[in-house]
Design an enzyme around this catalytic site. Structure first.
Site, PDB file in Angstrom:
ATOM      1  N   GLU A   1       1.458   3.755   2.892  1.00  0.00           N
ATOM      2  CA  GLU A   1       1.895   3.284   4.084  1.00  0.00           C
ATOM      3  C   GLU A   1       3.509   3.300   4.185  1.00  0.00           C
ATOM      4  O   GLU A   1       4.092   2.347   3.906  1.00  0.00           O
ATOM      5  CB  GLU A   1       1.403   2.037   4.511  1.00  0.00           C
ATOM      6  CG  GLU A   1      -0.225   1.965   4.744  1.00  0.00           C
ATOM      7  CD  GLU A   1      -0.987   0.541   4.292  1.00  0.00           C
ATOM      8  OE1 GLU A   1      -0.432  -0.507   4.682  1.00  0.00           O
ATOM      9  OE2 GLU A   1      -2.056   0.717   4.264  1.00  0.00           O
TER      10      GLU A   1
ATOM     11  N   HIS B   1       0.720  -1.080  -0.068  1.00  0.00           N
ATOM     12  CA  HIS B   1       0.096   0.028  -0.045  1.00  0.00           C
ATOM     13  C   HIS B   1       1.066   1.175   0.052  1.00  0.00           C
ATOM     14  O   HIS B   1       1.609   1.485   0.879  1.00  0.00           O
ATOM     15  CB  HIS B   1      -0.913  -0.054   1.377  1.00  0.00           C
ATOM     16  CG  HIS B   1      -1.998  -1.229   1.188  1.00  0.00           C
ATOM     17  ND1 HIS B   1      -2.332  -1.945   2.555  1.00  0.00           N
ATOM     18  CD2 HIS B   1      -2.569  -1.762   0.009  1.00  0.00           C
ATOM     19  CE1 HIS B   1      -3.213  -2.590   1.950  1.00  0.00           C
ATOM     20  NE2 HIS B   1      -3.228  -2.690   0.552  1.00  0.00           N
TER      21      HIS B   1
ATOM     22  N   HIS C   1       2.762  -3.235   6.662  1.00  0.00           N
ATOM     23  CA  HIS C   1       1.899  -2.147   6.300  1.00  0.00           C
ATOM     24  C   HIS C   1       1.979  -0.895   7.733  1.00  0.00           C
ATOM     25  O   HIS C   1       2.857  -0.904   8.298  1.00  0.00           O
ATOM     26  CB  HIS C   1       0.654  -2.861   6.406  1.00  0.00           C
ATOM     27  CG  HIS C   1       0.423  -3.673   5.198  1.00  0.00           C
ATOM     28  ND1 HIS C   1      -0.732  -3.702   4.384  1.00  0.00           N
ATOM     29  CD2 HIS C   1       0.848  -4.789   4.619  1.00  0.00           C
ATOM     30  CE1 HIS C   1      -0.541  -4.417   3.397  1.00  0.00           C
ATOM     31  NE2 HIS C   1       0.288  -5.240   3.579  1.00  0.00           N
TER      32      HIS C   1
ATOM     33  N   GLU D   1       1.325  -4.347  11.054  1.00  0.00           N
ATOM     34  CA  GLU D   1       0.826  -3.013  10.982  1.00  0.00           C
ATOM     35  C   GLU D   1       1.964  -2.206  12.005  1.00  0.00           C
ATOM     36  O   GLU D   1       1.757  -2.428  12.914  1.00  0.00           O
ATOM     37  CB  GLU D   1      -0.375  -2.946  11.415  1.00  0.00           C
ATOM     38  CG  GLU D   1      -1.504  -3.917  10.491  1.00  0.00           C
ATOM     39  CD  GLU D   1      -1.642  -3.224   9.301  1.00  0.00           C
ATOM     40  OE1 GLU D   1      -1.372  -1.926   8.976  1.00  0.00           O
ATOM     41  OE2 GLU D   1      -2.459  -3.874   8.221  1.00  0.00           O
TER      42      GLU D   1
HETATM   43 ZN   LIG Z   1      -1.715  -1.824   4.113  1.00  0.00          ZN
END
Ligand SMILES: [Zn+2]
Length: 712
Positions: free
Chosen positions: A315, A312, A450, A542
């Site tokens: 990010e 992504h 991420h 994350e």
């Molecule tokens: Zn992500």
């Protein structure tokens, strides 16, 4: 604004609602990405309060420096200019505590002042404790949100968003900014002799089709400010929150990233190599840095690791951490840091800092505070790369259901489905490149970096029967939970028991790890694909509440993640490993199946016959078989120490006589071999269509350039 002229205890900034009458409602059809985390109705605006005074401030600082006899040169002046862009106080990063934010009133506790943070995300249901903004309890012009900066601060800007909700849109139209040092007397930000009124409208984006007059005063904010030296505060010489590692802590765009990677290979030519695995849609190369004692070569028995960041594009922290990591490994290896030397000698490490460079460039243009929650998340074509891999879960589960017996269906190396290999399949060039990469290298362990939350999630990401949320464990659940725990328990922020939750989900209650499916189902995720199509175990990390932290946060984020990034890589040396060989020729056997009793997930040997089977400590019965060989069984013990147990196998060929018998009986090709052939065939097809698409794109690009040149 002239904060340094008087003695002050603290600095406060208030956003007073001036006019709230407008609330935007965007037609869903007009919003490009109506995903749950991409409320495209919330755009960011950025206003600088009192530019004039700031300028004066800047000049006076310069003259101070001159008095101190410091030399001034052009680069210094440039530095000054960037200093004008003060960092965020940290409403988004949570550096600002809930207790520092107050408000005139709140609609209810879930919409309290503590929710008035930039980019905060609400839960699915409106009305819970964790709603998507601060919303005032009254609709009048006396509503305000106040932030206490605690220290003497020069405020330079405000960034505002409307409420995050999938059900309603609330927005503040215009507002005033007031400053105070005692929260009694307030000075309003002026525009010449008038009070400055700032507009909270969006500068661009989809047009609103409906206006609601009965809106609510709701906002999410970030405040920019520089801490000013306070002579009366003996504690004001703030301790250094950075990192002692001499790394290049800043956001690197594509060109800067390439330059940095090149500089690392120049510094450590013996252990590094840069290669590319393909190109993005707009033609940016997907660079990988390899770090190993023998770059460019697979060594027998040496496991291969990968970090993938920036799937992504917005990010952005993962990209910088991976760039930090390559610099760190290079520098520490040269220094002789034993831990790093061991890691680099025993492991072949591959680092892909940017899987979606097109998306990143889009977010980078806006910068860390102004790129919205979803800007740059998707590929140039608007594809979410994390659900763009073939969904092999449902293929396997359907086959198991049809067979009625799990053991009759292959539980690994599932081939790519036919539809996915078509030229017109919606498969991004970035995904195609990564699939080929996964096939070419016998990866054992990986993490997918991420941002936007603080949690480590492990497969499966896809739930059975399309349940939106359901715990969906793999056959290796215990080991995946171990892997996730290793990262989560060593990340300094996740491990802090007093941390505030990022948005609305409390992952701390589960030690900051979660099964992907239990969080939210994602069919076609990279983690699931990696586990089902290759031997590689992959988790998603994350990394931080803020997807795109301000540059000033990068050193501390490196420190937060340094140990986790290292210790996670070291987990590749757990379980059992060895070489499967032919008893007669002593040659390695590729594609031998390694079966561990009570683990419904097999592993295959690599081209040279070497294999790696990640396992928790324990006693295991291991059966190895290969086409044309008699299966072999061994008991392998895995201890607590972080070293893989060597468990080699030598297989005896099935006697020729017996083979002939099998052939003359006209027995069918074994299911497993069929699967293997299908897998190779589909991959060849995927590569062929990728090549065609790439050629077409290069042709189109050339044509455009020619047209441009002719036009000029
Ligand atoms: Zn992500």
């Amino acid at each position: 604004m002239q904060l340094t002229e008087r003695k002050m205890e603290k600095s406060l900034c208030t956003l007073a609602a001036h006019k709230y009458s407008c609330v935007y409602h965007c037609a869903a059809a007009e919003s490009q990405h109506s995903q749950n985390d991409s409320n495209s109705c919330t755009e960011v605006t950025h206003y600088r309060c009192n530019k004039k005074k700031l300028h004066r401030k800047n000049i006076s600082r310069d003259s101070e420096e001159e008095n101190n006899g410091e030399k001034k040169d052009a680069s210094k002046t440039d530095e000054k200019k960037t200093q004008l862009d003060c960092p965020p106080l940290g409403l988004e990063s949570l550096r600002v505590d809930d207790s520092q934010i107050r408000a005139s009133s709140s609609q209810r506790s879930g919409l309290g002042p503590h929710r008035g943070r930039l980019n905060i995300q609400s839960g699915i249901a409106d009305g819970d404790l964790y709603d998507g903004a601060w919303c005032a309890g009254y609709k009048d012009q006396n509503q305000w949100l106040e932030v206490d900066a605690i220290y003497l601060t020069l405020f330079t800007g405000v960034v505002l968003q409307g409420k995050n909700s999938i059900w309603s849109w609330d927005w503040v139209h215009t507002y005033k900014v007031q400053l105070s040092n005692d929260s009694v007397t307030w000075k309003t930000c002026m525009n010449g002799t008038e009070e400055a009124i700032f507009e909270g409208t969006r500068t661009h984006g989809p047009r609103c089709s409906t206006w609601y007059i009965n809106g609510t005063v709701c906002l999410r904010a970030e405040i920019l400010g520089c801490r000013v030296h306070d002579p009366d505060d003996i504690y004001s010489s703030e301790q250094d929150l950075g990192s002692k590692d001499p790394l290049d802590f800043r956001h690197h765009n594509y060109k800067e990233m390439r330059k940095l990677m090149k500089s690392v290979t120049e510094e450590c030519p013996d252990i590094t190599r840069i290669y590319t695995i393909g190109r993005s849609y707009t033609g940016l190369k997907l660079y990988v840095m390899e770090i190993s004692d023998n770059p460019g070569k697979h060594e027998l028995g040496e496991p291969e690791f990968r970090y993938v960041a920036g799937m992504h594009g917005n990010e952005a922290l993962g990209r910088e951490l991976v760039l930090n990591l390559m610099q760190y490994l290079c520098k520490e290896y040269k220094k002789g840091n034993q831990r790093v030397v061991r890691l680099v000698t025993d492991t072949r490490i591959h680092l892909l800092p940017s899987m979606n460079p097109d998306g990143y460039e889009e977010a980078y243009k806006k910068g860390s505070e102004l790129a919205g929650w979803a800007e740059g998340r998707y590929s140039f074509e608007g594809i979410d790369l994390n659900s763009n891999f073939p969904d092999l879960n449902n293929i396997m589960w359907d086959a198991e259901e049809m067979a009625g017996d799990k053991s009759k269906v292959s539980n690994h190396y599932i081939p790519i489905p036919e539809y996915y290999t078509q030229e017109d399949a919606m498969v991004s060039p970035e995904t195609r490149a990564v699939i080929s990469w996964m096939q070419d290298i016998p990866f054992v362990l990986s993490a997918n970096l991420h941002g936007g939350e603080l949690v480590v999630s492990y497969p499966f990401d896809c739930t059975v029967g399309w349940a939106p949320q359901e715990d969906t464990p793999t056959a290796d659940n215990a080991f995946f939970r171990w892997l996730a725990t290793v990262y989560a328990s060593t990340n300094l922020v996740m491990a802090n028991p007093n941390r505030r939750l990022c948005h609305h989900e409390d992952f701390q209650a589960h030690n900051n790890i979660i099964n992907g499916g239990a969080w939210h189902t994602v069919p076609g995720s990279m983690n699931d694909f990696s586990y089902m199509h290759t031997n590689c175990f992959e988790v998603t990390v994350e990394l931080s509440c803020d997807k795109y932290p301000h540059v000033s946060e990068l050193p501390i984020e490196w420190e937060n993640n340094k140990e986790s990034l290292l210790v996670y890589m070291e987990q590749i040396h757990r379980g059992i490993k060895g070489v499967v060989r032919d008893k007669m020729t002593k040659q390695g056997i590729s594609d031998a199946v390694i079966k561990v009793e009570d683990h419904d997930h097999d592993i295959r040997s690599a081209a040279d016959g070497d294999y790696w089977r990640l396992l928790n400590p324990g006693e295991y019965k291991v059966v190895v078989w290969a086409e044309g060989y008699i299966p072999s069984m061994r008991r392998c013990h895995v201890g607590m120490e972080p070293r893989a147990t060597i468990c080699d196998f030598t297989l005896t060929k099935i006697p020729l006589q017996r083979l002939k018998e099998i052939r003359t009986k006209g027995l069918k090709i074994p299911q497993d071999l069929l699967q293997l052939r299908l897998r190779a065939l589909r991959l060849r097809k995927l590569r062929a269509t990728t090549k065609v698409l790439n050629q077409r794109r290069v042709g189109q690009r050339r044509l455009q350039e020619e047209r441009k040149a002719r036009g000029a």
